[in-house]
Write a protein that holds these residues in place. Structure first.
Motif, PDB file in Angstrom:
ATOM      1  N   TRP A  43       0.797  -1.220   0.000  1.00 33.25           N
ATOM      2  CA  TRP A  43       0.000   0.000   0.000  1.00 33.25           C
ATOM      3  C   TRP A  43       0.826   1.264   0.000  1.00 33.25           C
ATOM      4  N   HIS A  44       0.328   2.188  -0.768  1.00 31.41           N
ATOM      5  CA  HIS A  44       0.882   3.536  -0.834  1.00 31.41           C
ATOM      6  C   HIS A  44      -0.136   4.483  -0.213  1.00 31.41           C
ATOM      7  N   ASP A  45       0.243   5.713  -0.069  1.00 31.20           N
ATOM      8  CA  ASP A  45      -0.716   6.689   0.430  1.00 31.20           C
ATOM      9  C   ASP A  45      -1.579   7.206  -0.725  1.00 31.20           C
ATOM     10  N   TRP A  46      -2.593   8.000  -0.378  1.00 33.64           N
ATOM     11  CA  TRP A  46      -3.530   8.512  -1.379  1.00 33.64           C
ATOM     12  C   TRP A  46      -2.795   9.322  -2.444  1.00 33.64           C
ATOM     13  N   THR A  47      -1.873  10.164  -2.030  1.00 34.63           N
ATOM     14  CA  THR A  47      -1.164  11.025  -2.973  1.00 34.63           C
ATOM     15  C   THR A  47      -0.469  10.200  -4.047  1.00 34.63           C
ATOM     16  N   ILE A  49      -1.141   6.900  -5.046  1.00 27.65           N
ATOM     17  CA  ILE A  49      -2.023   6.122  -5.930  1.00 27.65           C
ATOM     18  C   ILE A  49      -2.924   7.014  -6.771  1.00 27.65           C
ATOM     19  N   ALA A  50      -3.245   8.199  -6.270  1.00 30.41           N
ATOM     20  CA  ALA A  50      -4.095   9.120  -7.024  1.00 30.41           C
ATOM     21  C   ALA A  50      -3.271  10.086  -7.871  1.00 30.41           C
ATOM     22  N   GLY A  51      -1.964   9.937  -7.857  1.00 31.88           N
ATOM     23  CA  GLY A  51      -1.120  10.866  -8.596  1.00 31.88           C
ATOM     24  C   GLY A  51      -1.368  12.302  -8.165  1.00 31.88           C
ATOM     25  N   ASP A  52      -1.568  12.470  -6.866  1.00 30.55           N
ATOM     26  CA  ASP A  52      -1.874  13.778  -6.270  1.00 30.55           C
ATOM     27  C   ASP A  52      -3.116  14.410  -6.899  1.00 30.55           C
ATOM     28  N   GLY A  53      -4.052  13.552  -7.334  1.00 31.51           N
ATOM     29  CA  GLY A  53      -5.295  14.028  -7.922  1.00 31.51           C
ATOM     30  C   GLY A  53      -5.242  14.235  -9.421  1.00 31.51           C
ATOM     31  N   PHE A  54      -4.054  14.113 -10.009  1.00 30.15           N
ATOM     32  CA  PHE A  54      -3.900  14.324 -11.452  1.00 30.15           C
ATOM     33  C   PHE A  54      -4.034  13.022 -12.239  1.00 30.15           C
ATOM     34  N   ILE A  55      -4.002  11.892 -11.577  1.00 29.42           N
ATOM     35  CA  ILE A  55      -4.100  10.526 -12.117  1.00 29.42           C
ATOM     36  C   ILE A  55      -3.211  10.288 -13.339  1.00 29.42           C
ATOM     37  N   GLU A  56      -2.051  10.904 -13.369  1.00 35.27           N
ATOM     38  CA  GLU A  56      -1.133  10.697 -14.487  1.00 35.27           C
ATOM     39  C   GLU A  56      -0.550   9.289 -14.494  1.00 35.27           C
ATOM     40  N   ASN A  57      -0.766   8.529 -13.411  1.00 31.94           N
ATOM     41  CA  ASN A  57      -0.354   7.129 -13.354  1.00 31.94           C
ATOM     42  C   ASN A  57      -1.459   6.197 -13.865  1.00 31.94           C
ATOM     43  N   HIS A  58      -2.525   6.747 -14.441  1.00 31.59           N
ATOM     44  CA  HIS A  58      -3.594   5.943 -15.041  1.00 31.59           C
ATOM     45  C   HIS A  58      -2.994   4.988 -16.068  1.00 31.59           C
ATOM     46  N   VAL A 145     -15.815  -5.349   0.345  1.00 27.18           N
ATOM     47  CA  VAL A 145     -15.324  -6.220   1.401  1.00 27.18           C
ATOM     48  C   VAL A 145     -14.070  -5.588   2.000  1.00 27.18           C
ATOM     49  N   LEU A 146     -14.011  -5.587   3.320  1.00 22.93           N
ATOM     50  CA  LEU A 146     -12.853  -5.051   4.016  1.00 22.93           C
ATOM     51  C   LEU A 146     -11.689  -6.019   3.871  1.00 22.93           C
ATOM     52  N   CYS A 147     -10.559  -5.507   3.376  1.00 23.56           N
ATOM     53  CA  CYS A 147      -9.343  -6.309   3.235  1.00 23.56           C
ATOM     54  C   CYS A 147      -8.303  -5.950   4.284  1.00 23.56           C
ATOM     55  N   GLY A 148      -8.433  -4.787   4.890  1.00 23.56           N
ATOM     56  CA  GLY A 148      -7.468  -4.374   5.900  1.00 23.56           C
ATOM     57  C   GLY A 148      -7.496  -2.882   6.138  1.00 23.56           C
ATOM     58  N   LEU A 149      -6.581  -2.447   6.978  1.00 22.78           N
ATOM     59  CA  LEU A 149      -6.425  -1.027   7.296  1.00 22.78           C
ATOM     60  C   LEU A 149      -5.125  -0.512   6.704  1.00 22.78           C
ATOM     61  N   ILE A 150      -5.139   0.757   6.302  1.00 20.27           N
ATOM     62  CA  ILE A 150      -3.963   1.396   5.726  1.00 20.27           C
ATOM     63  C   ILE A 150      -3.591   2.584   6.617  1.00 20.27           C
ATOM     64  N   PRO A 151      -2.489   2.483   7.357  1.00 18.69           N
ATOM     65  CA  PRO A 151      -2.059   3.646   8.143  1.00 18.69           C
ATOM     66  C   PRO A 151      -1.416   4.697   7.226  1.00 18.69           C
ATOM     67  N   ASN A 152      -1.488   5.944   7.627  1.00 22.44           N
ATOM     68  CA  ASN A 152      -0.852   7.054   6.900  1.00 22.44           C
ATOM     69  C   ASN A 152      -1.316   7.168   5.453  1.00 22.44           C
ATOM     70  N   TYR A 153      -2.559   6.831   5.202  1.00 21.52           N
ATOM     71  CA  TYR A 153      -3.103   6.892   3.845  1.00 21.52           C
ATOM     72  C   TYR A 153      -3.327   8.336   3.412  1.00 21.52           C
ATOM     73  N   LEU A 154      -3.949   9.085   4.294  1.00 23.91           N
ATOM     74  CA  LEU A 154      -4.228  10.492   4.022  1.00 23.91           C
ATOM     75  C   LEU A 154      -3.896  11.242   5.307  1.00 23.91           C
ATOM     76  N   GLU A 155      -2.639  11.603   5.421  1.00 24.46           N
ATOM     77  CA  GLU A 155      -2.131  12.138   6.688  1.00 24.46           C
ATOM     78  C   GLU A 155      -2.852  13.398   7.151  1.00 24.46           C
TER      79      GLU A 155
END
Length: 171
Positions: A43-47, A49-58, A145-155
């Motif tokens: 897992w990575h943080d939101w920034t 995986i979301a490409g900081d909202g720009f989704i350039e990693n699509h 379905v819950l797969c787990g918890l992600i710490p520091n996802y959206l600090e």
């Protein structure tokens, strides 16, 4: 979203950006991108995986729809707009023959309970319907379905103490 983030999302993956208009007013939206989930197994943080909202990693060749945001104007809550947005995401996954939808869901309200229980216990109470959380509760009721918890996802998310749930819907 900033205008630049929203434009980037539309440029990168227009089908994944869904909006609901009611009486000529934009009242709800859902943003997503496609990823090869093997690249995000750790897992990575939101920034990230979301490409900081720009989704350039699509990745149009990926296998997973990743939902980065869902918003409903508070004046229009209770109208099942969230359900409609999740249904539209599920249909997009079917149409594109993707394997799953993954979301990192906030757990607002946890801050008020953080001194009395760990995040895992808080989520357990939500799953048992002892606590209503306006993000996680609808996600579970929409078949995730819950797969787990992600710490520091959206600090910056103080109300969730930075935590998110790793949720999955299989196509």
């Amino acid at each position: 979203w900033t205008r630049e983030q929203f434009q980037s999302q539309l440029d990168m993956f227009p089908q994944g950006q869904i909006g609901i208009e009611l009486d000529n007013e934009f009242v709800a939206s859902s943003s997503s991108l496609i990823v090869d989930f093997a690249n995000y197994a750790e897992w990575h943080d939101w920034t990230t995986i979301a490409g900081d909202g720009f989704i350039e990693n699509h990745d149009a060749e990926g296998d997973t729809l990743y939902g980065i945001e869902m918003m409903v104007d508070p004046r229009f809550r209770g109208m099942k707009l969230t359900r409609r947005l999740y249904d539209a995401r599920k249909q997009l996954v079917r149409d594109m023959n993707l394997e799953r939808i993954i979301i990192g869901g906030r757990i607002p309200g946890f801050l008020a309970h953080a001194n009395e229980m760990p995040a895992s216990k808080y989520v357990e109470h939500v799953l048992q319907k002892d606590i209503y959380v306006p993000v996680l509760t609808p996600q579970i009721s929409n078949g995730f379905v819950l797969c787990g918890l992600i710490p520091n996802y959206l600090e910056d998310d103080e109300d969730s103490c930075g935590y998110a749930t790793h949720l999955e819907w299989i196509n």
